[in-house]
Design a protein around this motif. Structure first.
Motif, short mmCIF file in Angstrom:
data_model
loop_
_atom_site.label_atom_id
_atom_site.label_comp_id
_atom_site.label_asym_id
_atom_site.label_seq_id
_atom_site.Cartn_x
_atom_site.Cartn_y
_atom_site.Cartn_z
N ALA A 26 0.67 27.87 -7.16
CA ALA A 26 0.68 26.44 -6.85
C ALA A 26 1.99 26.01 -6.18
CB ALA A 26 0.40 25.60 -8.09
N GLU A 27 2.63 26.93 -5.46
CA GLU A 27 3.85 26.63 -4.71
C GLU A 27 3.47 26.37 -3.26
OE1 GLU A 27 6.85 29.64 -7.11
OE2 GLU A 27 5.75 30.37 -5.36
N ALA A 28 4.22 25.49 -2.62
CA ALA A 28 3.98 25.19 -1.20
C ALA A 28 4.23 26.43 -0.36
CB ALA A 28 4.91 24.07 -0.75
N GLU A 29 3.41 26.62 0.67
CA GLU A 29 3.60 27.74 1.59
C GLU A 29 3.08 27.40 2.97
OE1 GLU A 29 1.41 31.18 0.16
OE2 GLU A 29 -0.38 30.53 1.19
N VAL A 30 3.57 28.14 3.94
CA VAL A 30 3.05 28.11 5.31
C VAL A 30 2.52 29.52 5.56
CG1 VAL A 30 3.58 27.76 7.74
CG2 VAL A 30 4.79 26.41 6.00
N ARG A 31 1.20 29.64 5.73
CA ARG A 31 0.57 30.95 5.87
C ARG A 31 0.03 31.13 7.28
NH1 ARG A 31 -0.67 35.13 2.67
NH2 ARG A 31 0.08 33.96 0.86
N SER A 47 7.09 31.27 1.80
CA SER A 47 6.97 30.57 0.53
C SER A 47 8.23 30.81 -0.29
CB SER A 47 5.73 31.03 -0.23
OG SER A 47 5.82 32.40 -0.54
N GLY A 48 8.23 30.33 -1.52
CA GLY A 48 9.38 30.53 -2.40
C GLY A 48 10.54 29.62 -2.04
N PHE A 49 10.21 28.43 -1.54
CA PHE A 49 11.25 27.48 -1.17
C PHE A 49 11.99 27.01 -2.43
CE2 PHE A 49 7.78 27.07 1.93
CZ PHE A 49 8.47 27.39 3.09
N PRO A 50 13.30 26.78 -2.35
CA PRO A 50 14.06 26.37 -3.53
C PRO A 50 13.87 24.89 -3.86
CG PRO A 50 15.51 26.51 -1.64
CD PRO A 50 14.16 27.00 -1.19
N GLY A 51 14.22 24.54 -5.08
CA GLY A 51 14.22 23.14 -5.50
C GLY A 51 12.99 22.75 -6.27
N THR A 52 12.85 21.45 -6.44
CA THR A 52 11.72 20.89 -7.17
C THR A 52 10.45 21.01 -6.34
OG1 THR A 52 11.98 18.69 -6.21
CG2 THR A 52 13.26 19.17 -8.23
N ASP A 53 9.32 20.68 -6.94
CA ASP A 53 8.05 20.70 -6.20
C ASP A 53 8.13 19.83 -4.94
OD1 ASP A 53 6.90 22.40 -8.04
OD2 ASP A 53 5.71 20.85 -9.03
N ASP A 54 8.73 18.65 -5.08
CA ASP A 54 8.85 17.76 -3.92
C ASP A 54 9.73 18.39 -2.85
OD1 ASP A 54 7.20 15.83 -5.04
OD2 ASP A 54 8.86 14.62 -5.81
N ASP A 55 10.85 19.02 -3.26
CA ASP A 55 11.73 19.70 -2.31
C ASP A 55 10.99 20.82 -1.59
OD1 ASP A 55 13.90 18.10 -3.13
OD2 ASP A 55 14.60 19.61 -4.57
N GLN A 56 10.23 21.60 -2.35
CA GLN A 56 9.49 22.72 -1.77
C GLN A 56 8.48 22.22 -0.74
OE1 GLN A 56 7.82 24.95 -5.02
NE2 GLN A 56 9.83 25.40 -5.89
N TRP A 57 7.76 21.16 -1.06
CA TRP A 57 6.79 20.61 -0.11
C TRP A 57 7.47 20.08 1.13
CZ3 TRP A 57 2.04 21.43 0.95
CH2 TRP A 57 1.19 21.92 -0.04
N GLN A 58 8.61 19.41 0.94
CA GLN A 58 9.33 18.90 2.10
C GLN A 58 9.75 20.03 3.03
OE1 GLN A 58 9.85 15.73 3.16
NE2 GLN A 58 10.73 16.68 4.97
N GLN A 59 10.26 21.13 2.46
CA GLN A 59 10.68 22.28 3.26
C GLN A 59 9.49 22.94 3.94
OE1 GLN A 59 13.91 24.72 1.33
NE2 GLN A 59 13.48 23.26 -0.32
#
Length: 89
Positions: A26-31, A47-59
């Motif tokens: 359930a982590e944000a990713e670009v596939r 994937s595996g962006f750092p930070g909170t869920d919101d930070d990960q989605w923003q990245q």
């Protein structure tokens, strides 16, 4: 409406679908989806962006928005070069 997918078509590597989504954790990713010659549909993800869920989605959204035809081609071409001999094109 926000985009969640982009489709590119290349003469040398065929179609590449880029999709903003979540992975199995359930982590944000670009596939990136692509189909090398003699293989089925393959994919590779950022994937595996750092930070909170919101930070990960923003990245992930920023990364997705920055993917253009040249960037998608470069990533998939580099990925295809890592396939063991005899697999793919």
């Amino acid at each position: 409406m926000k985009q969640f997918a982009k489709l590119f078509d290349y003469s040398d590597i065929g179609q590449v679908l880029v999709k903003l989504d979540t992975n199995d954790q359930a982590e944000a990713e670009v596939r990136f989806y692509f189909k090398p010659e003699n293989l089925g549909i393959c994919s590779v993800a950022l994937s595996g962006f750092p930070g909170t869920d919101d930070d990960q989605w923003q990245q992930a959204e920023t990364g997705f928005n920055n993917i253009d035809a040249a960037a998608a081609h470069e990533l998939v071409t580099a990925t295809l070069k890592t396939l063991p001999g005899g697999l793919g094109a």
